[in-house]
Every structure is written in C-alpha cells, then in structure tokens.
Motif scaffolding. Structure first.
Motif, short mmCIF file in Angstrom:
data_model
loop_
_atom_site.label_atom_id
_atom_site.label_comp_id
_atom_site.label_asym_id
_atom_site.label_seq_id
_atom_site.Cartn_x
_atom_site.Cartn_y
_atom_site.Cartn_z
N MET A 208 0.84 -1.18 0.00
CA MET A 208 0.00 0.00 0.00
C MET A 208 0.89 1.24 0.00
O MET A 208 1.85 1.32 0.74
CB MET A 208 -0.93 0.03 1.22
N GLY B 182 -13.28 1.50 1.72
CA GLY B 182 -12.75 2.84 1.57
C GLY B 182 -13.72 3.70 0.79
O GLY B 182 -14.92 3.46 0.80
N VAL C 22 -8.12 4.01 0.96
CA VAL C 22 -8.31 2.74 1.68
C VAL C 22 -8.46 3.02 3.17
O VAL C 22 -7.60 3.67 3.77
CB VAL C 22 -7.12 1.79 1.42
N ASN C 23 -9.55 2.53 3.75
CA ASN C 23 -9.80 2.70 5.18
C ASN C 23 -9.62 1.42 5.99
O ASN C 23 -9.30 1.48 7.17
CB ASN C 23 -11.23 3.21 5.43
N ARG D 150 -2.10 4.98 1.43
CA ARG D 150 -3.53 4.64 1.51
C ARG D 150 -4.29 4.91 0.22
O ARG D 150 -5.50 4.90 0.19
CB ARG D 150 -4.22 5.39 2.66
N LYS D 151 -3.58 5.14 -0.89
CA LYS D 151 -4.24 5.49 -2.15
C LYS D 151 -4.04 4.47 -3.26
O LYS D 151 -4.77 4.47 -4.23
CB LYS D 151 -3.77 6.86 -2.63
#
Length: 93
Positions: free
Chosen positions: A14, A49, A70-71, A17-18
C-alpha cells in the motif's frame, strides 16, 4: 477452491492509503466504490474505503491493483472463534 497442497503466498503493498497492490488473488467476488471482496490464497479479503476502483486486474497472475482511499483491510475467517455473524452470516440471513 484453494489447493491445500500448494504453498500459500500473498503480498500486499500500500502506498499512502491510495494505491493497493495485492498478489495471490484467485477471484474478485464483488466490488463497488466503497468495498471490494477478493478470494485470495490466504482467504477472503475485504477492502473498504471511498472512491475505490480497479487500476489493474490480472487473475492469471493473481494480481490486483486498487486505487482510492483505503480505510480498512479485513480477512474473513468463518472458523474464527467468537465470529459467528461475519460477512457470510450477514450475507445469508
């Protein structure tokens, strides 16, 4: 079905987080802009996300790249103790 005689291998990368790159993907079960469900060598994996979309998909090599914010990454394990109402329990109510 996952072959138990084969060595399981999976890599998840990752970036900020994108961008999420995942290997060992067997199938993309479902997806929308907020959630993906992937069948992987290591079990079912949910990615949650916003504004999620597939950047690259190659199931022959088992590779998926997902863009967006992305969560959450969660492996779904139907045999985990104390988790009787997981994803599949909710799905088949």
């Amino acid at each position: 079905m996952i072959d138990q005689g084969k060595s399981k291998r999976q890599e998840i990368k990752m970036l900020n987080r994108k961008l999420l790159e995942i290997s060992g993907v067997l199938n993309v079960e479902s997806f929308d802009s907020e959630e993906f469900l992937l069948e992987t060598e290591c079990g079912f994996l949910t990615i949650r996300g916003s504004n999620l979309h597939i950047k690259n998909l190659n199931l022959e090599q088992g590779l998926v790249a997902i863009e967006g914010l992305v969560n959450d990454l969660t492996y779904l394990d139907a045999h985990a103790p104390g988790k009787s109402s997981g994803f599949f329990g909710k799905l088949f109510k």
